[in-house]
Motif scaffolding. Structure first.
Motif, PDB file in Angstrom:
ATOM      1  N   GLY A   1       0.789  -1.226   0.000  1.00  0.00           N
ATOM      2  CA  GLY A   1       0.000   0.000   0.000  1.00  0.00           C
ATOM      3  C   GLY A   1       0.819   1.272   0.000  1.00  0.00           C
ATOM      4  O   GLY A   1       0.253   2.375  -0.084  1.00  0.00           O
ATOM      5  N   SER A   2       2.122   1.178   0.093  1.00  0.00           N
ATOM      6  CA  SER A   2       2.981   2.355   0.175  1.00  0.00           C
ATOM      7  C   SER A   2       3.758   2.574  -1.113  1.00  0.00           C
ATOM      8  O   SER A   2       4.091   1.624  -1.829  1.00  0.00           O
ATOM      9  CB  SER A   2       3.974   2.191   1.331  1.00  0.00           C
ATOM     10  OG  SER A   2       4.919   3.234   1.343  1.00  0.00           O
ATOM     11  N   VAL A   3       4.077   3.831  -1.392  1.00  0.00           N
ATOM     12  CA  VAL A   3       4.940   4.148  -2.535  1.00  0.00           C
ATOM     13  C   VAL A   3       6.395   3.798  -2.223  1.00  0.00           C
ATOM     14  O   VAL A   3       7.230   3.759  -3.121  1.00  0.00           O
ATOM     15  CB  VAL A   3       4.838   5.640  -2.910  1.00  0.00           C
ATOM     16  CG1 VAL A   3       3.440   5.979  -3.371  1.00  0.00           C
ATOM     17  CG2 VAL A   3       5.259   6.534  -1.752  1.00  0.00           C
ATOM     18  N   HIS A   4       6.675   3.556  -0.949  1.00  0.00           N
ATOM     19  CA  HIS A   4       8.018   3.144  -0.545  1.00  0.00           C
ATOM     20  C   HIS A   4       8.024   1.634  -0.366  1.00  0.00           C
ATOM     21  O   HIS A   4       7.455   1.117   0.605  1.00  0.00           O
ATOM     22  CB  HIS A   4       8.418   3.831   0.760  1.00  0.00           C
ATOM     23  CG  HIS A   4       8.366   5.324   0.700  1.00  0.00           C
ATOM     24  ND1 HIS A   4       9.244   6.068  -0.053  1.00  0.00           N
ATOM     25  CD2 HIS A   4       7.521   6.216   1.281  1.00  0.00           C
ATOM     26  CE1 HIS A   4       8.964   7.358   0.078  1.00  0.00           C
ATOM     27  NE2 HIS A   4       7.915   7.465   0.881  1.00  0.00           N
ATOM     28  N   PRO A   5       8.634   0.898  -1.270  1.00  0.00           N
ATOM     29  CA  PRO A   5       8.520  -0.566  -1.251  1.00  0.00           C
ATOM     30  C   PRO A   5       9.230  -1.195  -0.058  1.00  0.00           C
ATOM     31  O   PRO A   5      10.139  -0.613   0.536  1.00  0.00           O
ATOM     32  CB  PRO A   5       9.179  -0.987  -2.576  1.00  0.00           C
ATOM     33  CG  PRO A   5      10.086   0.140  -2.931  1.00  0.00           C
ATOM     34  CD  PRO A   5       9.433   1.377  -2.416  1.00  0.00           C
ATOM     35  N   PRO A   6       8.814  -2.416   0.307  1.00  0.00           N
ATOM     36  CA  PRO A   6       9.399  -3.118   1.459  1.00  0.00           C
ATOM     37  C   PRO A   6      10.806  -3.614   1.150  1.00  0.00           C
ATOM     38  O   PRO A   6      11.213  -3.746  -0.012  1.00  0.00           O
ATOM     39  CB  PRO A   6       8.434  -4.274   1.683  1.00  0.00           C
ATOM     40  CG  PRO A   6       7.874  -4.555   0.330  1.00  0.00           C
ATOM     41  CD  PRO A   6       7.751  -3.217  -0.337  1.00  0.00           C
ATOM     42  N   ARG A   7      11.518  -3.916   2.214  1.00  0.00           N
ATOM     43  CA  ARG A   7      12.871  -4.472   2.112  1.00  0.00           C
ATOM     44  C   ARG A   7      13.054  -5.522   3.210  1.00  0.00           C
ATOM     45  O   ARG A   7      12.381  -5.494   4.234  1.00  0.00           O
ATOM     46  CB  ARG A   7      13.933  -3.380   2.302  1.00  0.00           C
ATOM     47  CG  ARG A   7      13.927  -2.286   1.235  1.00  0.00           C
ATOM     48  CD  ARG A   7      14.514  -2.796  -0.064  1.00  0.00           C
ATOM     49  NE  ARG A   7      14.595  -1.754  -1.082  1.00  0.00           N
ATOM     50  CZ  ARG A   7      13.687  -1.568  -2.033  1.00  0.00           C
ATOM     51  NH1 ARG A   7      12.597  -2.347  -2.071  1.00  0.00           N
ATOM     52  NH2 ARG A   7      13.842  -0.624  -2.935  1.00  0.00           N
ATOM     53  N   LEU A   8      13.980  -6.431   3.002  1.00  0.00           N
ATOM     54  CA  LEU A   8      14.414  -7.325   4.062  1.00  0.00           C
ATOM     55  C   LEU A   8      15.916  -7.128   4.239  1.00  0.00           C
ATOM     56  O   LEU A   8      16.679  -7.197   3.282  1.00  0.00           O
ATOM     57  CB  LEU A   8      14.107  -8.785   3.773  1.00  0.00           C
ATOM     58  CG  LEU A   8      14.467  -9.680   4.974  1.00  0.00           C
ATOM     59  CD1 LEU A   8      13.285 -10.503   5.437  1.00  0.00           C
ATOM     60  CD2 LEU A   8      15.659 -10.573   4.676  1.00  0.00           C
TER      61      LEU A   8
END
Length: 515
Positions: free
Chosen positions: A253-260
Motif C-alpha cells: 500500500g505504500s509508494v516506498h517498497p518493502p525491504r528485508l
C-alpha cells in the motif's frame, strides 16, 4: 552516519592519584556521590563536607537516592560547579547507581557542561550492593551516556551546545592491577551498551518522512560496513520471487517498497549455535485499511523500535566482539492504506508455506515477522529472539513500565530474565497455554492474524512463535516501553532504545556459559 543517528559519544577515562586535588582538573563540573553516613563520619574530602553540612541543616540536600544539588564554586580553578548526587542510607544496586549517574548527567546538561570529573570514594564499592568494580564502572558509564541523551531538534534556531564530551573518573590512593582491569572492562562495556542504545533511540525518534524502508536499509548497511559484517538487502522483486508473501502484502500500500535486511556477526570459527534476532521494521503504521484513530498516530514513527533495537545490539557486538554467532533480520515496510494495500479477508502465503487469513491489517507486524523468522532459520538460526512494538494490549497489561515476554522455552526465558535484572530493564512473562495457541486457528487458512481483544498480547506473540518451528524462541513486545511520554530512570521522553542492553547482556552470558 549521514544523519541516521547523531548522538555525540562521551570520552570516558580514569585517573588514579595518590593525592586528589580537584583544582588541577580542567573540567566544568565535579560529581560527588554522597551518603548521609559519609557526611557524618567525615570520610569525604573536607572541602565537600564543609559545603554539605549547611545544605543538610537547611534541608536543601538530604543525600536521598537520585537527589542532585549543584553548587557553584567561584574562584576554584577551571572547574565551576560541584554536583552532589544522593546515594541514600543503604548501598545502591547497579540499576540505582545507573539512575544516579543519569541524574548527574541531566544536571550537567542544564549547566551546559562539556567536561566532567567523577570523584570515586575509596572504595566506591561501599556504595554498591554487588561489591564489584566492573559492575560499578559499567553502571556509572551507562548512566552518564544514557542520561545525557538529547532528542535531535529541527528548529530554525538551535543551541551551539553539543552536550557532554568527557567524563574523567578520579580515585585517590593505590589501585591493584586487577581492579584497574575491572574498571577498564566495565567502562568499555558500559560505553558499548549505552552508545548502542542511543543509536536505537536516534533511529526510533526519526520522523516518518525521514525514515522509510530504504532509509532504514541504508542505516543498517552503514552499521554493517563500520564493523565489517556480512550483510544483504532483498528488494521487493526478490521478496516476491522468494515467496515472502507476508512482507510483500504489508508493503504493497505504500509508494516506498518493502525491504528485508540481513546482517551476520560471526564470532566463532564455525557457523553453528546461531542466535536469530528478528526486529519489526514498520517505519510508519497507519493501520492500513483497518485505519488507526487520528489521536496518537504521530507516535507510530516508533513502530520500527524492534528493528532499531536489534541494530543497536549488532553495533554493540561489533564493539565487544564476543565469541558467538548471530544473524539479524529486519523485515521493513510502511503500512499505508493505498489503492494496492492488502485488505481484511485476504489470504496470503508466508515464506514458510503457511497461509494467513488477514482479519485486521493493523495486525501487520506479526505478518512481516513471520517471514523474518523463517528467513533467519534459513540462515542457520537455531534459537530466536524477536523484538516488536506489537500490540496495544501489552500496554493494558503492563503499561509503559515492563516489556511483555512470550516464549516456548522456559530455560531460555529464565536466562533472559536474569540478564534483564542486571541491566535494569523490566520484563514480565505472559503464559503460553495450549488454549492460546488454539485461538490462532482459521477456518480457511493455516493461521489468522487476529484473535480479537482477549489475550491479544499473548496470541500475537504466539503467532510469531509458530514460525520458530519448535526451536527455542522468545518474543519481546515493546509497544509500551519503546516510546514513553515522560522522562523516567535512565530513559528520556520519546524513544528509549529498550532491550538493546538486555539482549546484548543475554548474548554475552551465552558466551560466558561456553567458556
Amino acid at each position: 552516519m549521514n544523519g541516521y543517528y547523531g548522538s555525540e559519544h562521551i570520552q570516558v577515562s580514569m585517573e588514579w592519584k595518590e593525592d586528589l586535588d580537584a583544582g588541577q582538573y580542567d573540567v566544568e563540573a565535579f560529581i560527588v556521590l554522597v551518603s548521609p553516613q559519609g557526611i557524618q563520619d567525615g570520610s569525604m574530602q573536607q572541602v565537600w563536607n564543609s559545603m554539605l553540612m549547611p545544605l543538610m541543616e537547611s534541608h536543601l540536600f538530604q543525600a536521598a537516592p537520585f537527589q542532585t544539588y549543584a553548587v557553584p564554586l567561584p574562584g576554584r580553578g577551571e572547574y565551576r560547579t560541584v554536583i552532589f548526587v544522593g546515594a541514600g542510607e543503604r548501598p545502591l544496586t547497579s540499576e540505582e547507581l545507573r539512575v544516579a549517574s543519569a541524574q548527574a548527567a541531566r544536571q550537567a546538561l542544564k549547566m551546559r557542561a562539556k567536561k566532567l570529573a567523577w570523584e570515586l570514594s575509596s572504595p566506591l564499592l561501599t556504595f554498591s550492593v554487588e561489591q564489584n568494580a566492573r559492575v560499578a564502572a559499567q553502571a556509572i558509564t551507562e548512566g552518564m551516556i544514557l542520561g545525557s541523551y538529547r532528542h535531535k531538534q529541527y528548529k530554525k534556531n538551535t543551541s551551539s551546545y553539543k552536550g557532554i564530551e568527557q567524563l574523567i573518573f578520579l580515585r585517590k590512593g593505590k589501585v591493584s592491577a586487577a581492579e584497574l582491569l575491572d574498571w577498564e572492562v566495565g567502562i568499555q562495556r558500559g560505553k558499548a551498551y549505552a552508545e548502542s542504545t542511543c543509536l536505537a533511540r536516534d533511529l526510533t525518534n526519526l520522523p516518518g518522512n525521514f525514515l522509510v524502508p530504504d532509509d532504514l536499509t541504508k542505516a543498517a548497511m552503514e552499521i554493517a560496513e563500520k564493523h565489517g559484517f556480512e550483510s544483504a538487502v532483498l528488494d521487493e522483486k526478490q521478496l516476491e520471487t522468494l515467496g515472502m508473501g507476508g512482507l510483500v502484502a504489508v508493503g504493497k500500500g505504500s509508494v516506498h517498497p518493502p525491504r528485508l535486511i540481513m546482517i551476520k556477526y560471526q564470532g566463532r570459527a564455525e557457523w553453528d549455535d546461531v542466535t536469530g534476532l528478528v526486529g519489526k521494521g514498520i517505519t510508519f503504521d497507519t493501520g492500513g485499511i483497518s485505519l488507526k484513530k487520528r489521536v496518537g498516530m504521530e507516535e507510530m514513527i516508533s513502530d520500527m523500535g524492534g528493528a532499531a533495537a536489534v541494530l543497536g545490539v549488532m553495533n554493540a557486538l561489533g564493539i565487544l566482539r564476543p565469541a558467538v554467532n548471530v544473524v539479524m533480520v529486519i523485515p521493513t515496510a510502511e503500512n499505508m492504506p493505498g489503492g494496492n494495500a492488502f485488505k481484511p479477508g485476504d489470504i496470503i502465503q508466508s515464506l514458510s508455506g503457511r497461509t494467513i487469513e488477514v482479519l485486521n491489517t493493523d495486525a501487520e507486524g506479526r505478518v512481516v515477522l513471520a517471514d523474518g523468522m523463517t528467513y533467519a532459520r534459513q540462515q542457520g538460526a537455531v534459537k530466536f529472539i524477536d523484538v516488536a512494538t506489537l500490540t496495544g494490549a501489552v500496554l493494558s497489561a503492563l503499561g509503559d513500565v515492563a516489556t511483555g515476554v512470550v516464549t516456548n522455552d522456559d530455560t531460555m526465558l529464565e536466562e533472559f530474565i536474569l540478564a534483564s535484572k542486571r541491566t535494569g530493564e523490566k520484563v514480565w512473562p505472559l503464559p503460553a497455554y495450549k488454549e492460546f495457541w488454539d485461538m490462532l486457528k482459521s477456518d480457511v487458512a493455516d493461521l489468522s492474524n487476529s484473535t480479537g481483544a482477549r489475550g491479544a498480547a499473548i496470541t500475537a506473540g504466539l503467532f510469531i512463535g509458530t514460525f520458530a518451528e519448535g526451536l527455542p524462541w522468545i518474543h519481546l513486545d515493546i509497544a509500551g516501553t519503546a516510546f514513553v511520554n515522560k522522562e523516567r530512570g535512565v530513559n528520556p521522553k520519546g524513544a528509549t532504545g529498550v532491550m538493546v542492553r538486555t539482549i546484548t547482556e543475554w548474548i554475552l552470558s551465552q558466551e560466558a556459559m561456553k567458556k
